[in-house]
Scaffold this motif. Structure first.
Motif, PDB file in Angstrom:
ATOM      1  N   VAL A  46     -42.500  47.467 -23.994  1.00  0.00           N
ATOM      2  CA  VAL A  46     -41.950  47.094 -22.689  1.00  0.00           C
ATOM      3  C   VAL A  46     -40.508  47.589 -22.559  1.00  0.00           C
ATOM      4  N   THR A  47     -39.700  47.352 -23.580  1.00  0.00           N
ATOM      5  CA  THR A  47     -38.288  47.765 -23.495  1.00  0.00           C
ATOM      6  C   THR A  47     -38.141  49.287 -23.526  1.00  0.00           C
ATOM      7  N   VAL A  48     -39.047  49.962 -24.246  1.00  0.00           N
ATOM      8  CA  VAL A  48     -39.020  51.433 -24.230  1.00  0.00           C
ATOM      9  C   VAL A  48     -39.314  51.949 -22.829  1.00  0.00           C
ATOM     10  N   SER A  49     -40.284  51.336 -22.162  1.00  0.00           N
ATOM     11  CA  SER A  49     -40.622  51.736 -20.793  1.00  0.00           C
ATOM     12  C   SER A  49     -39.421  51.550 -19.865  1.00  0.00           C
ATOM     13  N   LEU A  50     -38.733  50.415 -19.995  1.00  0.00           N
ATOM     14  CA  LEU A  50     -37.544  50.167 -19.176  1.00  0.00           C
ATOM     15  C   LEU A  50     -36.447  51.181 -19.478  1.00  0.00           C
ATOM     16  N   GLY A  51     -36.261  51.503 -20.768  1.00  0.00           N
ATOM     17  CA  GLY A  51     -35.252  52.490 -21.146  1.00  0.00           C
ATOM     18  C   GLY A  51     -35.567  53.864 -20.595  1.00  0.00           C
ATOM     19  N   LEU A  52     -36.848  54.252 -20.624  1.00  0.00           N
ATOM     20  CA  LEU A  52     -37.243  55.566 -20.098  1.00  0.00           C
ATOM     21  C   LEU A  52     -37.067  55.629 -18.580  1.00  0.00           C
TER      22      LEU A  52
ATOM     23  N   VAL B 215     -30.679  61.779 -25.274  1.00  0.00           N
ATOM     24  CA  VAL B 215     -31.917  61.241 -25.840  1.00  0.00           C
ATOM     25  C   VAL B 215     -31.710  59.834 -26.392  1.00  0.00           C
ATOM     26  N   MET B 216     -30.546  59.595 -26.984  1.00  0.00           N
ATOM     27  CA  MET B 216     -30.286  58.300 -27.610  1.00  0.00           C
ATOM     28  C   MET B 216     -30.030  57.197 -26.592  1.00  0.00           C
ATOM     29  N   PHE B 217     -29.732  57.554 -25.354  1.00  0.00           N
ATOM     30  CA  PHE B 217     -29.451  56.533 -24.345  1.00  0.00           C
ATOM     31  C   PHE B 217     -30.630  55.594 -24.131  1.00  0.00           C
ATOM     32  N   PRO B 218     -31.843  56.086 -23.810  1.00  0.00           N
ATOM     33  CA  PRO B 218     -32.962  55.139 -23.628  1.00  0.00           C
ATOM     34  C   PRO B 218     -33.337  54.431 -24.920  1.00  0.00           C
ATOM     35  N   VAL B 219     -33.150  55.100 -26.059  1.00  0.00           N
ATOM     36  CA  VAL B 219     -33.470  54.471 -27.342  1.00  0.00           C
ATOM     37  C   VAL B 219     -32.560  53.266 -27.585  1.00  0.00           C
ATOM     38  N   SER B 220     -31.257  53.445 -27.337  1.00  0.00           N
ATOM     39  CA  SER B 220     -30.312  52.350 -27.550  1.00  0.00           C
ATOM     40  C   SER B 220     -30.571  51.195 -26.581  1.00  0.00           C
TER      41      SER B 220
ATOM     42  N   ALA C   3     -33.480  50.375 -25.260  1.00  0.00           N
ATOM     43  CA  ALA C   3     -34.716  49.713 -25.669  1.00  0.00           C
ATOM     44  C   ALA C   3     -34.516  48.858 -26.914  1.00  0.00           C
ATOM     45  N   LEU C   4     -33.839  49.411 -27.913  1.00  0.00           N
ATOM     46  CA  LEU C   4     -33.645  48.684 -29.170  1.00  0.00           C
ATOM     47  C   LEU C   4     -32.764  47.454 -28.980  1.00  0.00           C
ATOM     48  N   ARG C   5     -31.728  47.580 -28.176  1.00  0.00           N
ATOM     49  CA  ARG C   5     -30.806  46.452 -27.970  1.00  0.00           C
ATOM     50  C   ARG C   5     -31.519  45.280 -27.289  1.00  0.00           C
ATOM     51  N   LEU C   6     -32.242  45.575 -26.209  1.00  0.00           N
ATOM     52  CA  LEU C   6     -32.946  44.521 -25.484  1.00  0.00           C
ATOM     53  C   LEU C   6     -34.059  43.927 -26.336  1.00  0.00           C
ATOM     54  N   PHE C   7     -34.842  44.778 -26.967  1.00  0.00           N
ATOM     55  CA  PHE C   7     -35.949  44.328 -27.812  1.00  0.00           C
ATOM     56  C   PHE C   7     -35.463  43.471 -28.976  1.00  0.00           C
ATOM     57  N   GLY C   8     -34.450  43.952 -29.696  1.00  0.00           N
ATOM     58  CA  GLY C   8     -33.963  43.250 -30.878  1.00  0.00           C
ATOM     59  C   GLY C   8     -33.417  41.877 -30.560  1.00  0.00           C
TER      60      GLY C   8
END
Length: 226
Positions: free
Chosen positions: A108-114, A153-158, A160-165
């Motif tokens: 879910v958070t990856v989708s939001l980040g993308l 590239v790292m923008f959506p990853v960060s 997603a990881l921040r919200l998910f974690g």
């Protein structure tokens, strides 16, 4: 972390599609937000009612947030920022009614980040053209191209990881407290966890919404001006 089994699975065009609990909760939230928007924006008038006052207050707050952080010329991103903020806020808050927050799922958070990533790139291309957008990857010097690509590239990853974690950690801590209290006495689970919900569900949930939309707004400005 407990793996949630899909509610329904079916095959479409050779691809297996799973309907997970997170998807159902998100659909429910989307429908709820749509109905809430329809109800609160009916019969708008110069002399606002109580519900219209609440809507206008939320709108002015979001407008002020954008102006104060990225400038008035970026007010056209308000619909996206407002929708994203409300959607993530609602997903983070469902834990208060005993529903597992969809944002504790990495998918879910990856989708939001993308989504935020593509909006950022589209906004820059829309305002400056594809040529200027691609040229920005080699600014200020061409040797910066790999670093600029990695940064994008790292923008959506960060995100997603921040919200998910944060949401996953908060959910696990609250569940552990309920288990510990349940081992003492079932009545201990009534009332005592309220401060935890206030911090992990409300406070932390709101903070994660603010961080997500703030980083998205700032990235829109940085990429567009780059």
């Amino acid at each position: 972390m407990e793996t949630l089994e899909p509610i329904v699975s079916f095959t479409l065009g050779g691809f297996k599609i799973d309907i997970t609990p997170e998807m159902v909760v998100q659909w429910g939230i989307i429908i709820f937000i749509a109905l809430l928007c329809w109800w609160t924006t009916r019969n708008l008038s110069i002399k606002p009612s109580k519900k219209q006052t609440v809507v206008e207050t939320i709108y002015k707050s979001l407008k002020g947030l954008i102006i104060n952080n990225v400038g008035e010329k970026y007010l056209d991103i308000l619909p996206f920022i407002g929708t994203t903020a409300v959607f993530i806020f609602m997903m983070n808050m469902v834990g208060l009614i005993g529903i597992s927050p969809p944002t504790k799922s990495f998918s879910v958070t990856v989708s939001l980040g993308l989504i935020s990533f593509f909006v950022v790139q589209f906004y820059a291309i829309k305002n400056h053209g594809i040529g200027s957008y691609l040229k920005g990857y080699a600014q200020p010097v061409a040797i910066m191209l790999p670093i600029n690509l990695l940064e994008r590239v790292m923008f959506p990853v960060s995100l997603a990881l921040r919200l998910f974690g944060n949401i996953l950690a908060a959910t696990i801590l609250v569940e552990l407290v309920y288990e510990a209290l349940g081992s003492v006495a079932w009545i201990a689970q009534i009332g005592l966890p309220i401060p935890l919900h206030g911090y992990f569900d409300v406070f932390d949930g709101v903070i994660q919404v603010v961080i997500f939309v703030m980083l998205t707004m700032i990235n829109i400005k940085i990429v567009s001006e780059h």
